[in-house]
Motif scaffolding. Structure first.
Motif, PDB file in Angstrom:
ATOM      1  N   TYR A  30       3.347   5.150  -1.709  1.00  0.00           N
ATOM      2  CA  TYR A  30       3.316   3.844  -1.028  1.00  0.00           C
ATOM      3  C   TYR A  30       4.330   2.922  -1.686  1.00  0.00           C
ATOM      4  CZ  TYR A  30       1.635  -0.655   0.671  1.00  0.00           C
ATOM      5  OH  TYR A  30       1.546  -1.898   1.242  1.00  0.00           O
ATOM      6  N   TYR A  66      -6.211   2.788   4.379  1.00  0.00           N
ATOM      7  CA  TYR A  66      -5.150   3.546   3.713  1.00  0.00           C
ATOM      8  C   TYR A  66      -4.162   4.115   4.738  1.00  0.00           C
ATOM      9  CZ  TYR A  66      -2.884   6.724   0.422  1.00  0.00           C
ATOM     10  OH  TYR A  66      -1.970   7.374  -0.354  1.00  0.00           O
ATOM     11  N   THR A 146      -9.901   8.458  -1.315  1.00  0.00           N
ATOM     12  CA  THR A 146      -9.861   7.025  -1.583  1.00  0.00           C
ATOM     13  C   THR A 146     -10.874   6.705  -2.687  1.00  0.00           C
ATOM     14  OG1 THR A 146     -11.600   6.420  -0.010  1.00  0.00           O
ATOM     15  CG2 THR A 146      -9.348   6.623   0.852  1.00  0.00           C
ATOM     16  N   HIS A 195      -3.119  -4.887  -1.425  1.00  0.00           N
ATOM     17  CA  HIS A 195      -2.329  -3.659  -1.489  1.00  0.00           C
ATOM     18  C   HIS A 195      -1.844  -3.358  -2.907  1.00  0.00           C
ATOM     19  CE1 HIS A 195       0.866  -6.700  -1.303  1.00  0.00           C
ATOM     20  NE2 HIS A 195       1.642  -5.793  -1.872  1.00  0.00           N
ATOM     21  N   LEU A 198      -3.007  -0.231  -4.667  1.00  0.00           N
ATOM     22  CA  LEU A 198      -2.475   1.081  -4.302  1.00  0.00           C
ATOM     23  C   LEU A 198      -1.570   1.663  -5.384  1.00  0.00           C
ATOM     24  CD1 LEU A 198      -1.682   0.485  -0.522  1.00  0.00           C
ATOM     25  CD2 LEU A 198      -3.476   1.930  -1.471  1.00  0.00           C
TER      26      LEU A 198
END
Length: 356
Positions: A30, A66, A146, A195, A198
């Motif tokens: 990501y 996600y 996750t 975010h 992540l």
């Protein structure tokens, strides 16, 4: 035993956990380069609202967000299309994580109030086209672990009878486990909304949610050896993620107090923590060694320009209609009531007293 809902108690739990740890090492990268990154929080909330409406499991909600993150990271999508993408991600995730009878139906989705407020009508053809595009983007692989998958493995051992609460033995193990579960869910939702989380692998985020819950519940040691062995993470490895979670928690507590007792003339409150009679910042508090940190009272205090530091105290529940966030209740007596800090889209609720 229902292995579907309690896989971590089965004989294959260790194999499943190791498979998840192996898989998370191969998750897509990501980059956080979406042109619509500023809208990410809005669509994460939209997924959460619809997910709560259909009572989907946390794993489905986290997988949906996600998928949305990864898809937004690769494409420049219009705002109108993002609504379709977000709901398609939720449908795909629910089909992967939930039973067939729990997957939201098209007619029910279109009947939701949030859909009419967005002037959005989903069509079967449009959803199928978007789902196919998503599957092709992820090469038909939705096996993406996750933090919600790992939290179920850590929670059963998150509290132990040998743990201490404020330096004293626990009287009610069941209530302590209840609050651990509630706070872990809260921190799990916190991690879903930014975010920035992540950049941590999902297993570390889940472990940090448990560690943060132990901090708030004032359980010692903060990160016991059994959790370190199970998660393979040391306290030092968890610190960056735990600190970010606790900063958000402090922000929610301050917001709850602002809603309950507005002080227009006061300067913004600064969250500090007590250590041996001194007030220090959260960053200084978190950097203390685990052996010292675990013995301290972790209840935050608020410093205002109008007077000396005082403990955050709620003596009455807040009205849901006027205060979407709850703060942490702490009384001076041996009996304490805990109100969960909740995110804006969640239903606020009060829980039984946390007795010593």
């Amino acid at each position: 035993m229902e292995l579907e809902g309690q896989w971590w108690k089965g004989e294959l739990a260790e194999d499943i956990y190791q498979a998840l740890r192996y898989k998370e090492l191969r998750l897509p990268v990501y980059k956080g380069q979406s042109p619509q990154l500023s809208l990410r929080r809005y669509f994460a909330d939209l997924i959460a609202i619809v997910s709560n409406r259909f009572k989907l499991c946390p794993a489905a909600r986290h997988l949906a967000v996600y998928l949305l993150d990864l898809f937004m990271d690769r494409y420049d999508i219009s705002v109108q299309q993002l609504h379709m993408v977000a709901l398609s991600c939720l449908l795909l995730a629910s089909k992967f994580e939930e039973r067939e009878d729990r997957v939201p139906k098209l007619e029910t989705l279109n009947s939701l109030g949030c859909m009419s407020s967005m002037n959005l009508v989903l069509t079967k053809q449009g959803l199928l086209h978007m789902e196919l595009l998503l599957l092709e983007t992820f090469q038909w692989n939705l096996y993406l672990p996750t933090a919600a998958h790992f939290i179920e493995y850590y929670l059963p051992v998150a509290v132990n009878e040998m743990d201490l609460h404020d330096g004293w033995p626990m009287v009610c193990m069941e209530k302590t486990m209840l609050y651990m579960s509630k706070y872990a869910d809260y921190f799990l939702e916190v991690s879903l909304q930014d975010h920035a989380f992540l950049r941590f692998v999902p297993s570390l985020v889940a472990a940090a949610c448990v560690a943060s819950s132990r901090v708030i519940l004032r359980l010692s040691p903060t990160w016991p050896p059994r959790l370190q062995r199970l998660s393979a993470y040391t306290w030092e490895q968890l610190l960056p993620c735990v600190e970010r979670l606790l900063i958000t928690h402090d922000s929610d507590v301050k917001e709850a107090n602002k809603q309950k007792c507005p002080q227009p003339s006061a300067q913004p409150a600064q969250m500090v923590y007590p250590i041996q009679g001194q007030s220090v910042s959260l960053h200084q508090y978190m950097q203390r060694p685990n052996t010292q940190y675990m013995q301290q009272n972790c209840q935050p205090v608020v410093v205002s320009s109008q007077g000396p530091a005082t403990y955050l105290t709620h003596t009455a529940p807040m009205q849901v209609s006027t205060a979407p966030l709850h703060g942490l209740t702490q009384t001076q007596s041996m009996d304490a009531k805990v109100n969960m800090p909740s995110r804006a889209y969640q239903v606020n609720s009060l829980y039984p007293c946390f007795d010593r």
